[in-house]
Scaffold this motif. Structure first.
Motif, PDB file in Angstrom:
ATOM      1  N   THR A 194       0.736  -1.237   0.217  1.00 19.61           N
ATOM      2  CA  THR A 194       0.019  -0.035  -0.028  1.00 19.61           C
ATOM      3  C   THR A 194       0.806   1.230  -0.084  1.00 19.61           C
TER       4      THR A 194
ATOM      5  N   ASN B 111      -6.985 -13.953  -0.882  1.00 20.81           N
ATOM      6  CA  ASN B 111      -7.606 -13.023  -0.904  1.00 20.81           C
ATOM      7  C   ASN B 111      -7.420 -11.870  -0.182  1.00 20.81           C
ATOM      8  N   TYR B 112      -7.606 -10.535  -0.719  1.00 24.90           N
ATOM      9  CA  TYR B 112      -7.165  -9.184   0.110  1.00 24.90           C
ATOM     10  C   TYR B 112      -8.304  -8.504   0.014  1.00 24.90           C
ATOM     11  N   GLN B 113      -8.932  -8.038   0.941  1.00 32.93           N
ATOM     12  CA  GLN B 113      -9.954  -7.498   1.182  1.00 32.93           C
ATOM     13  C   GLN B 113      -9.965  -6.561   2.633  1.00 32.93           C
ATOM     14  N   ASN B 114     -10.129  -5.245   2.373  1.00 36.05           N
ATOM     15  CA  ASN B 114      -9.908  -4.129   3.588  1.00 36.05           C
ATOM     16  C   ASN B 114      -8.817  -4.303   4.455  1.00 36.05           C
ATOM     17  N   GLY B 115      -7.855  -4.360   3.646  1.00 33.28           N
ATOM     18  CA  GLY B 115      -6.516  -4.371   4.378  1.00 33.28           C
ATOM     19  C   GLY B 115      -6.027  -5.609   4.826  1.00 33.28           C
ATOM     20  N   GLN B 116      -6.561  -6.934   4.530  1.00 33.21           N
ATOM     21  CA  GLN B 116      -6.347  -8.073   5.379  1.00 33.21           C
ATOM     22  C   GLN B 116      -6.174  -9.177   4.406  1.00 33.21           C
TER      23      GLN B 116
END
Length: 74
Positions: A17, A46-51
């Motif tokens: 990021t 998976n990568y969602q909401n910084g996780q």
């Protein structure tokens, strides 16, 4: 991906990021192992909401995060 039916496959994923201004860069990485041996390629994490999370059919072997500060001006 394993080339032998009796070995498990692994998949990794890295994302960084770079908020504006680019003073700090955070890198996330994950390594996932297939639940079952075989020659089928595991699903991408998976990568969602910084996780980061391993996809169905795989389990987390290791998750890492690093932050690098930079004072370089562009």
């Amino acid at each position: 991906m394993s080339r032998q039916d009796n070995l498990r496959s692994y998949v990794g994923f890295v994302v960084d990021t770079r908020p504006a201004p680019m003073i700090e860069v955070t890198t996330f990485a994950i390594l996932c192992q297939a639940d079952n041996p075989g020659t089928i390629s595991p699903a991408i994490p998976n990568y969602q909401n910084g996780q980061l999370a391993c996809a169905n059919g795989t389990r987390n072997i290791e998750t890492m995060a690093s932050i690098v500060n930079s004072d370089i001006s562009y």
